[in-house]
Design an enzyme around this catalytic site. Structure first.
Site, PDB file in Angstrom:
ATOM      1  N   ASP A  80       0.816  -1.218   0.000  1.00  0.00           N
ATOM      2  CA  ASP A  80       0.000   0.000   0.000  1.00  0.00           C
ATOM      3  C   ASP A  80       0.847   1.264   0.000  1.00  0.00           C
ATOM      4  O   ASP A  80       2.061   1.224   0.180  1.00  0.00           O
ATOM      5  CB  ASP A  80      -0.981  -0.002   1.187  1.00  0.00           C
ATOM      6  CG  ASP A  80      -0.399  -0.665   2.435  1.00  0.00           C
ATOM      7  OD1 ASP A  80       0.827  -0.593   2.612  1.00  0.00           O
ATOM      8  OD2 ASP A  80      -1.164  -1.265   3.199  1.00  0.00           O
ATOM      9  N   ASN A 151      -7.470  -2.971  14.011  1.00  0.00           N
ATOM     10  CA  ASN A 151      -8.867  -3.239  13.653  1.00  0.00           C
ATOM     11  C   ASN A 151      -8.999  -4.450  12.732  1.00  0.00           C
ATOM     12  O   ASN A 151     -10.059  -4.699  12.168  1.00  0.00           O
ATOM     13  CB  ASN A 151      -9.495  -2.009  12.981  1.00  0.00           C
ATOM     14  CG  ASN A 151      -8.825  -1.667  11.655  1.00  0.00           C
ATOM     15  OD1 ASN A 151      -7.920  -2.374  11.202  1.00  0.00           O
ATOM     16  ND2 ASN A 151      -9.246  -0.578  11.041  1.00  0.00           N
ATOM     17  N   HIS A 153      -7.309  -4.994   9.859  1.00  0.00           N
ATOM     18  CA  HIS A 153      -7.105  -4.823   8.410  1.00  0.00           C
ATOM     19  C   HIS A 153      -5.863  -5.580   7.928  1.00  0.00           C
ATOM     20  O   HIS A 153      -4.915  -5.787   8.675  1.00  0.00           O
ATOM     21  CB  HIS A 153      -7.074  -3.340   7.995  1.00  0.00           C
ATOM     22  CG  HIS A 153      -5.904  -2.548   8.464  1.00  0.00           C
ATOM     23  ND1 HIS A 153      -5.950  -1.192   8.708  1.00  0.00           N
ATOM     24  CD2 HIS A 153      -4.623  -2.902   8.730  1.00  0.00           C
ATOM     25  CE1 HIS A 153      -4.768  -0.762   9.075  1.00  0.00           C
ATOM     26  NE2 HIS A 153      -3.945  -1.779   9.112  1.00  0.00           N
TER      27      HIS A 153
HETATM   28  C1  F6R Z   1       1.398  -1.785   6.006  1.00  0.00           C
HETATM   29  C2  F6R Z   1       0.040  -2.341   6.035  1.00  0.00           C
HETATM   30  C3  F6R Z   1      -0.753  -2.391   7.291  1.00  0.00           C
HETATM   31  C4  F6R Z   1       0.083  -2.700   8.541  1.00  0.00           C
HETATM   32  C5  F6R Z   1      -0.796  -2.688   9.789  1.00  0.00           C
HETATM   33  C6  F6R Z   1       0.018  -2.887  11.049  1.00  0.00           C
HETATM   34  O1  F6R Z   1       1.946  -1.872   4.696  1.00  0.00           O
HETATM   35  O2  F6R Z   1      -0.452  -2.749   5.029  1.00  0.00           O
HETATM   36  O3  F6R Z   1      -1.768  -3.368   7.157  1.00  0.00           O
HETATM   37  O4  F6R Z   1       0.692  -3.942   8.387  1.00  0.00           O
HETATM   38  O5  F6R Z   1      -1.462  -1.459   9.887  1.00  0.00           O
HETATM   39  O6  F6R Z   1       0.831  -1.767  11.247  1.00  0.00           O
HETATM   40  P1  F6R Z   1       1.955  -1.746  12.379  1.00  0.00           P
HETATM   41  O7  F6R Z   1       2.977  -2.752  11.975  1.00  0.00           O
HETATM   42  O8  F6R Z   1       2.518  -0.352  12.327  1.00  0.00           O
HETATM   43  O9  F6R Z   1       1.284  -2.088  13.657  1.00  0.00           O
END
Ligand code: F6R
Length: 263
Positions: A80, A151, A153
């Site tokens: 992303d 959440n 995702h």
């Molecule tokens: C990042 C992405 C997100 C993160 C998720 C966890 O490229 O696609 O899904 O993996 O938000 O983020 P952190 O590792 O900062 O807790």
């Protein structure tokens, strides 16, 4: 480390701490890269950003510097990118990847692909469809590295009310970020949630789940609810991590004791 335990959403290994899990993740990735290069002459890697994989990239860079891992024959596609954002903005995921990996290894510049936060409005669909075509033209992802949002995702496929079939078919596209995601990103933008871009381009659920294998990492107590719901709860678009249950034989979870604390 505990032994491997099978859950509906994949095989799970729980490590004492995230440090050990990141070392194991770097080893897992290095093996996938070597295997793919041996079989197909190149490796196609799906990569993630965020706090979770930073120490994984540190360890991959260390392996490269020690002469144990080359990225010459690796092609990467990141999950992303914020939209809109300039690639040189320190908060862009392009800048993150340069900082943590690309600038330190021998990957050719035209093989490290991120969605482009500068694509004109009105052309994002075209750009995202092209991104999915590039992945297909490269033979598909050998593996996808994932983090898990608080959440639930995956990529920026946020919780929603779509039916599961429709959610599973989602392609790469422009999305509005969920308020939880914006709140979690605020720290990177000087603590100002209002400076976090409201949108992002994200690889879709369909191309993520099409990867030949998936490694998902989640560390810390604040991920425990999303981890448990993804691994053990119903398959629902309200908890995107649970969609991994539909491809569980190819999914590996590396957790630390805290993120696994409610399993
Ligand atoms: C990042 C992405 C997100 C993160 C998720 C966890 O490229 O696609 O899904 O993996 O938000 O983020 P952190 O590792 O900062 O807790």
């Amino acid at each position: 480390m505990s032994s491997v335990v099978q859950y509906p959403a994949g095989s799970v290994q729980i490590f004492d701490d995230s440090e050990t899990a990141c070392e194991a993740a770097a080893g897992w990735i290095a093996n996938r890269i070597r295997d793919a290069i041996r079989v197909r002459g190149r490796a196609v890697a799906g990569l993630a950003t965020g706090r979770t994989p930073i120490r994984v990239y540190e360890r991959l860079v260390a392996r490269h510097r020690a002469g144990k891992l080359s990225f010459r024959d690796v092609i990467t596609y990141n999950l992303d990118e914020y939209y809109p954002i300039r690639p040189l903005d320190p908060n862009s995921y392009r800048a993150y990847m340069d900082r943590h990996l690309f600038a330190h290894v021998d990957i050719p510049a035209n093989r490290a692909h991120l969605l482009d936060g500068t694509v004109p409005e009105g052309f994002t669909d075209e750009h995202c469809a092209a991104f999915d075509r590039w992945i297909a033209a490269d033979g598909g992802l050998d593996f996808q590295l994932l983090g898990l949002g608080r959440n639930g995702h995956i990529g920026f496929n946020e919780p929603c009310e779509l039916g599961v079939e429709a959610m599973l078919a989602l392609p790469t596209r422009l999305i509005p970020l969920h308020p939880t995601t914006t709140a979690d990103a605020a720290a990177d933008f000087g603590g100002h949630a209002d400076r976090v871009p409201r949108h992002a381009l994200t690889m879709g659920v369909a191309p993520i789940l099409a990867a030949r294998s998936i490694l998902i990492l989640a560390f810390g107590r604040n991920k425990a609810e999303a981890v448990a719901a993804s691994l053990q709860g119903p398959i629902t678009s309200a908890m995107p991590g649970s969609l991994l249950q539909t491809v569980s034989p190819k999914v590996t979870w590396f957790l630390d004791a805290e993120s696994a604390s409610t399993l």
